[in-house]
Design a protein around this motif. Structure first.
Motif, PDB file in Angstrom:
ATOM      1  N   THR A 191       0.842  -1.195   0.000  1.00 31.14           N
ATOM      2  CA  THR A 191       0.000   0.000   0.000  1.00 31.14           C
ATOM      3  C   THR A 191       0.876   1.244   0.000  1.00 31.14           C
ATOM      4  O   THR A 191       0.608   2.210  -0.695  1.00 31.14           O
ATOM      5  CB  THR A 191      -0.937  -0.006   1.229  1.00 31.14           C
ATOM      6  OG1 THR A 191      -1.743  -1.187   1.167  1.00 31.14           O
ATOM      7  CG2 THR A 191      -1.837   1.216   1.235  1.00 31.14           C
ATOM      8  N   PHE A 192       1.943   1.231   0.798  1.00 30.79           N
ATOM      9  CA  PHE A 192       2.907   2.330   0.878  1.00 30.79           C
ATOM     10  C   PHE A 192       2.256   3.642   1.297  1.00 30.79           C
ATOM     11  O   PHE A 192       2.603   4.712   0.807  1.00 30.79           O
ATOM     12  CB  PHE A 192       3.686   2.495  -0.442  1.00 30.79           C
ATOM     13  CG  PHE A 192       4.369   1.235  -0.873  1.00 30.79           C
ATOM     14  CD1 PHE A 192       5.495   0.782  -0.207  1.00 30.79           C
ATOM     15  CD2 PHE A 192       3.877   0.470  -1.924  1.00 30.79           C
ATOM     16  CE1 PHE A 192       6.132  -0.395  -0.586  1.00 30.79           C
ATOM     17  CE2 PHE A 192       4.502  -0.704  -2.313  1.00 30.79           C
ATOM     18  CZ  PHE A 192       5.623  -1.139  -1.641  1.00 30.79           C
ATOM     19  N   ASP A 193       1.314   3.540   2.228  1.00 32.97           N
ATOM     20  CA  ASP A 193       0.673   4.735   2.774  1.00 32.97           C
ATOM     21  C   ASP A 193       1.605   5.355   3.806  1.00 32.97           C
ATOM     22  O   ASP A 193       2.317   4.647   4.518  1.00 32.97           O
ATOM     23  CB  ASP A 193      -0.663   4.335   3.421  1.00 32.97           C
ATOM     24  CG  ASP A 193      -1.596   5.512   3.614  1.00 32.97           C
ATOM     25  OD1 ASP A 193      -1.364   6.571   3.011  1.00 32.97           O
ATOM     26  OD2 ASP A 193      -2.586   5.347   4.356  1.00 32.97           O
ATOM     27  N   LEU A 194       1.643   6.666   3.904  1.00 27.02           N
ATOM     28  CA  LEU A 194       2.536   7.370   4.828  1.00 27.02           C
ATOM     29  C   LEU A 194       3.951   6.796   4.714  1.00 27.02           C
ATOM     30  O   LEU A 194       4.501   6.222   5.643  1.00 27.02           O
ATOM     31  CB  LEU A 194       2.025   7.282   6.269  1.00 27.02           C
ATOM     32  CG  LEU A 194       0.637   7.863   6.530  1.00 27.02           C
ATOM     33  CD1 LEU A 194       0.273   7.715   7.995  1.00 27.02           C
ATOM     34  CD2 LEU A 194       0.554   9.317   6.098  1.00 27.02           C
ATOM     35  N   PHE A 195       4.524   6.926   3.542  1.00 27.52           N
ATOM     36  CA  PHE A 195       5.813   6.322   3.210  1.00 27.52           C
ATOM     37  C   PHE A 195       6.847   6.573   4.315  1.00 27.52           C
ATOM     38  O   PHE A 195       7.021   7.697   4.774  1.00 27.52           O
ATOM     39  CB  PHE A 195       6.325   6.874   1.883  1.00 27.52           C
ATOM     40  CG  PHE A 195       7.439   6.069   1.305  1.00 27.52           C
ATOM     41  CD1 PHE A 195       7.183   4.918   0.587  1.00 27.52           C
ATOM     42  CD2 PHE A 195       8.754   6.441   1.495  1.00 27.52           C
ATOM     43  CE1 PHE A 195       8.218   4.156   0.058  1.00 27.52           C
ATOM     44  CE2 PHE A 195       9.802   5.692   0.972  1.00 27.52           C
ATOM     45  CZ  PHE A 195       9.524   4.547   0.253  1.00 27.52           C
ATOM     46  N   HIS A 196       7.506   5.493   4.744  1.00 24.83           N
ATOM     47  CA  HIS A 196       8.482   5.580   5.834  1.00 24.83           C
ATOM     48  C   HIS A 196       9.699   4.707   5.533  1.00 24.83           C
ATOM     49  O   HIS A 196       9.748   4.016   4.514  1.00 24.83           O
ATOM     50  CB  HIS A 196       7.837   5.209   7.178  1.00 24.83           C
ATOM     51  CG  HIS A 196       7.174   3.867   7.195  1.00 24.83           C
ATOM     52  ND1 HIS A 196       7.866   2.684   7.165  1.00 24.83           N
ATOM     53  CD2 HIS A 196       5.849   3.532   7.235  1.00 24.83           C
ATOM     54  CE1 HIS A 196       7.020   1.662   7.196  1.00 24.83           C
ATOM     55  NE2 HIS A 196       5.784   2.159   7.234  1.00 24.83           N
ATOM     56  N   ILE A 197      10.673   4.732   6.439  1.00 22.62           N
ATOM     57  CA  ILE A 197      11.953   4.039   6.233  1.00 22.62           C
ATOM     58  C   ILE A 197      11.769   2.528   6.040  1.00 22.62           C
ATOM     59  O   ILE A 197      12.520   1.904   5.294  1.00 22.62           O
ATOM     60  CB  ILE A 197      12.951   4.347   7.379  1.00 22.62           C
ATOM     61  CG1 ILE A 197      14.372   3.876   7.015  1.00 22.62           C
ATOM     62  CG2 ILE A 197      12.493   3.718   8.696  1.00 22.62           C
ATOM     63  CD1 ILE A 197      14.997   4.613   5.870  1.00 22.62           C
ATOM     64  N   GLY A 198      10.774   1.942   6.672  1.00 21.21           N
ATOM     65  CA  GLY A 198      10.513   0.513   6.481  1.00 21.21           C
ATOM     66  C   GLY A 198      10.159   0.198   5.038  1.00 21.21           C
ATOM     67  O   GLY A 198      10.613  -0.805   4.479  1.00 21.21           O
TER      68      GLY A 198
END
Length: 131
Positions: free
Chosen positions: A9-16
């Motif tokens: 989904t890659f919502d609220l893209f973060h380091i993970g």
């Protein structure tokens, strides 16, 4: 060069998200990413993503480790996505371990560990608690 396929989904893209995409790319050299549509995300999680599917796709397209992006409309079409992209390797997070072994007849299936202590769901819950 092997083609690697992954989904999210890659919502609220973060380091993970970035770490798993970079590790997936390292497995083959050409990375294809299926971005879950808003409708698919709602069917899985009973909530809409914070960011629209178009914005999420734009973010993923701009990453230098990603070579190709498309919208994932249905979990039931995974086999067809693998065939259509001619993927050699399917990469998923290890929270899905075993769930996609049925595709080992058409590609290698690898489950990568998630980055500890971070998830979009956790970020959303923290923000909701603050407000």
């Amino acid at each position: 060069m092997k083609k690697v396929l992954t989904f999210g989904t890659f919502d609220l893209f973060h380091i993970g998200h970035l770490q798993i995409l970079k590790r997936a790319k390292a497995l083959g050299g050409y990375l294809i990413v299926g971005v879950s549509t808003d409708a698919l995300n709602f069917s899985k999680k009973q909530r809409n993503p914070i960011c629209s599917q178009q914005h999420r796709m734009e973010i993923i397209q701009e990453l230098k480790c990603v070579d190709e992006v498309f919208f994932e409309n249905s979990l039931e079409l995974k086999r067809q996505y693998i065939i259509d992209t001619k993927a050699d390797i399917l990469v998923m997070g290890d929270d899905w371990k075993g769930r996609f072994d049925e595709f080992k007849d058409i590609c290698e299936v690898i489950y990568l560990p998630r980055t500890p202590s971070i998830s979009t769901t956790e970020i959303i819950e923290i923000v909701r608690d603050i407000s």
